[in-house]
Scaffold this motif. Structure first.
Motif, PDB file in Angstrom:
ATOM      1  N   GLU A   1       2.483 -11.067 -11.409  1.00 37.04           N
ATOM      2  CA  GLU A   1       1.620  -9.997 -11.872  1.00 37.04           C
ATOM      3  C   GLU A   1       1.207  -9.144 -10.683  1.00 37.04           C
ATOM      4  OE1 GLU A   1      -1.611 -12.098 -13.750  1.00 37.04           O
ATOM      5  OE2 GLU A   1      -2.813 -11.988 -11.922  1.00 37.04           O
ATOM      6  N   ALA A   2       0.770  -7.927 -10.958  1.00 35.81           N
ATOM      7  CA  ALA A   2       0.316  -7.036  -9.886  1.00 35.81           C
ATOM      8  C   ALA A   2      -0.846  -6.217 -10.409  1.00 35.81           C
ATOM      9  CB  ALA A   2       1.444  -6.114  -9.435  1.00 35.81           C
ATOM     10  N   GLU A   3      -1.707  -5.819  -9.483  1.00 34.02           N
ATOM     11  CA  GLU A   3      -2.865  -5.025  -9.852  1.00 34.02           C
ATOM     12  C   GLU A   3      -2.857  -3.703  -9.118  1.00 34.02           C
ATOM     13  OE1 GLU A   3      -6.564  -7.066  -9.774  1.00 34.02           O
ATOM     14  OE2 GLU A   3      -7.488  -5.525 -11.041  1.00 34.02           O
ATOM     15  N   PHE A   4      -2.954  -2.627  -9.878  1.00 31.62           N
ATOM     16  CA  PHE A   4      -3.000  -1.289  -9.316  1.00 31.62           C
ATOM     17  C   PHE A   4      -4.451  -0.971  -8.975  1.00 31.62           C
ATOM     18  CE2 PHE A   4      -2.435   2.974  -8.387  1.00 31.62           C
ATOM     19  CZ  PHE A   4      -3.078   3.835  -9.269  1.00 31.62           C
ATOM     20  N   ASN A   5      -4.699  -0.613  -7.711  1.00 29.84           N
ATOM     21  CA  ASN A   5      -6.030  -0.237  -7.264  1.00 29.84           C
ATOM     22  C   ASN A   5      -5.939   1.167  -6.680  1.00 29.84           C
ATOM     23  OD1 ASN A   5      -8.422   0.151  -5.725  1.00 29.84           O
ATOM     24  ND2 ASN A   5      -8.756  -2.064  -5.714  1.00 29.84           N
ATOM     25  N   LYS A   6      -6.390   2.132  -7.457  1.00 30.80           N
ATOM     26  CA  LYS A   6      -6.215   3.526  -7.056  1.00 30.80           C
ATOM     27  C   LYS A   6      -7.068   3.875  -5.836  1.00 30.80           C
ATOM     28  CE  LYS A   6      -6.052   8.211  -8.943  1.00 30.80           C
ATOM     29  NZ  LYS A   6      -6.242   9.046 -10.147  1.00 30.80           N
TER      30      LYS A   6
ATOM     31  N   VAL B   1       0.224  13.007  -5.045  1.00 28.68           N
ATOM     32  CA  VAL B   1       0.309  13.205  -6.494  1.00 28.68           C
ATOM     33  C   VAL B   1       0.207  11.851  -7.188  1.00 28.68           C
ATOM     34  CG1 VAL B   1       1.745  15.259  -6.251  1.00 28.68           C
ATOM     35  CG2 VAL B   1       2.827  13.020  -6.494  1.00 28.68           C
ATOM     36  N   SER B   2       0.051  11.895  -8.506  1.00 29.23           N
ATOM     37  CA  SER B   2       0.025  10.642  -9.268  1.00 29.23           C
ATOM     38  C   SER B   2       1.373   9.961  -9.168  1.00 29.23           C
ATOM     39  CB  SER B   2      -0.306  10.935 -10.737  1.00 29.23           C
ATOM     40  OG  SER B   2      -1.596  11.473 -10.845  1.00 29.23           O
ATOM     41  N   VAL B   3       1.346   8.648  -9.172  1.00 36.36           N
ATOM     42  CA  VAL B   3       2.577   7.888  -8.953  1.00 36.36           C
ATOM     43  C   VAL B   3       2.780   6.820 -10.005  1.00 36.36           C
ATOM     44  CG1 VAL B   3       2.572   8.269  -6.456  1.00 36.36           C
ATOM     45  CG2 VAL B   3       1.429   6.250  -7.415  1.00 36.36           C
TER      46      VAL B   3
ATOM     47  N   ASN C   1       0.842  -1.183   0.000  1.00 33.68           N
ATOM     48  CA  ASN C   1       0.000   0.000   0.000  1.00 33.68           C
ATOM     49  C   ASN C   1       0.878   1.233   0.000  1.00 33.68           C
ATOM     50  OD1 ASN C   1      -1.813  -2.173   1.502  1.00 33.68           O
ATOM     51  ND2 ASN C   1      -3.148  -0.625   0.598  1.00 33.68           N
ATOM     52  N   TYR C   2       0.393   2.284  -0.617  1.00 30.89           N
ATOM     53  CA  TYR C   2       1.187   3.507  -0.697  1.00 30.89           C
ATOM     54  C   TYR C   2       0.324   4.709  -0.348  1.00 30.89           C
ATOM     55  CZ  TYR C   2      -1.257   4.541  -5.005  1.00 30.89           C
ATOM     56  OH  TYR C   2      -2.249   4.826  -5.906  1.00 30.89           O
ATOM     57  N   SER C   3       0.973   5.784  -0.028  1.00 31.66           N
ATOM     58  CA  SER C   3       0.281   7.054   0.137  1.00 31.66           C
ATOM     59  C   SER C   3       1.042   8.122  -0.629  1.00 31.66           C
ATOM     60  CB  SER C   3       0.161   7.435   1.614  1.00 31.66           C
ATOM     61  OG  SER C   3       1.432   7.730   2.133  1.00 31.66           O
ATOM     62  N   SER C   4       0.281   8.976  -1.304  1.00 34.11           N
ATOM     63  CA  SER C   4       0.891  10.045  -2.092  1.00 34.11           C
ATOM     64  C   SER C   4      -0.148  11.093  -2.412  1.00 34.11           C
ATOM     65  CB  SER C   4       1.481   9.484  -3.388  1.00 34.11           C
ATOM     66  OG  SER C   4       2.019  10.527  -4.178  1.00 34.11           O
TER      67      SER C   4
ATOM     68  N   SER D   1      -3.580  -0.207 -18.431  1.00 34.09           N
ATOM     69  CA  SER D   1      -4.217  -1.335 -17.758  1.00 34.09           C
ATOM     70  C   SER D   1      -3.718  -1.471 -16.329  1.00 34.09           C
ATOM     71  CB  SER D   1      -3.933  -2.632 -18.511  1.00 34.09           C
ATOM     72  OG  SER D   1      -4.402  -3.747 -17.785  1.00 34.09           O
ATOM     73  N   THR D   2      -4.657  -1.688 -15.426  1.00 28.55           N
ATOM     74  CA  THR D   2      -4.281  -1.779 -14.012  1.00 28.55           C
ATOM     75  C   THR D   2      -3.683  -3.123 -13.659  1.00 28.55           C
ATOM     76  OG1 THR D   2      -6.524  -2.435 -13.450  1.00 28.55           O
ATOM     77  CG2 THR D   2      -6.008  -0.092 -13.308  1.00 28.55           C
TER      78      THR D   2
END
Lengths: 113, 113
Positions: free
Chosen positions: B64-69, B29-31, B24-27, B54-55
């Protein structure tokens, strides 16, 4: 093959001695970085350089010094002022203005006795 | 400022079982998001990266990894692990200029026979 070469792989030094770690890249990358790795702490940025003859302090620059006299070389000196120098040191580079991913060397393990 | 959390410091799993390593990340701005793998006493090698589009991102070695904004997550998965996947895995984030990399503390994956 292009890549980043760090030397030496392993280094032992007595307390109070300065030590210089070498980092050379033949990727024609503009930006170069030094990270310190300690168990359970991830990577912490020591110094970085985006162009020859210019470098910036990272998060933990105290007790370290660098130079960037040539595009392909970015040596790191661990000085006697660094209170806890025993660690794994990683050099990395990125292409330039749009940095993209980091490319890493194989690392140098410094042990201070 | 950006930060990265890897919730599990160690993950043991049996060979041929599926695995998920959480990030998990915090930001503000877009990353851009990255997963790196590190074998003992070696540098970091890029597994995969999310820049845009593609996420679901596929990487090397079957990962594989999935980006979940909405959940600010970028979990790494593999449907069937091998002994050779035993290593430390680092999640990292940069701003969308590909600068200011921040690494998580790492997750040590141990694949058991």
């Amino acid at each position: 093959d292009g890549g980043i070469t760090q030397s030496p792989k392993y280094l032992f030094r007595k307390e109070g001695q300065n030590v210089t770690l070498s980092c050379e890249q033949n990727l024609n990358h503009d930006a170069m970085y030094w990270y310190r790795q300690d168990p359970g702490q991830g990577l912490r940025l020591i110094y970085y350089s985006q162009i020859v003859n210019d470098f910036q302090k990272g998060d933990i620059a105290e007790g370290y010094s660098v130079s960037r006299e040539k595009k392909e070389s970015f040596p790191l000196t661990v000085t006697s002022a660094q209170k806890n120098p025993t660690a794994f040191y990683l050099c990395a580079s990125t292409p330039g203005a749009w940095a993209g991913e980091l490319f890493f060397g194989e690392g140098s393990r410094l042990t201070v006795l | 400022a950006q930060s990265v959390t890897q919730l599990d410091s160690q993950v043991p799993v049996f060979e041929e079982a599926p695995v998920e390593l959480r990030c998990n990340y915090s930001s503000s701005v877009s990353v851009y998001l990255f997963w790196y793998v590190q074998y003992p006493n070696q540098g970091l090698q890029l597994l995969l990266k999310y820049l845009s589009g593609s996420t679901l991102v596929k990487g090397i070695n079957g990962f594989e990894a999935e980006f979940n904004k909405s959940q600010t997550s970028f979990h790494l998965r593999k449907p069937s692990v091998h002994i050779s996947d035993t290593a430390e895995y680092f999640c990292a984030v940069s701003n969308n200029y590909g600068q200011n990399f921040v690494f998580g503390p790492g997750t040590r994956l141990s694949v058991l026979p």
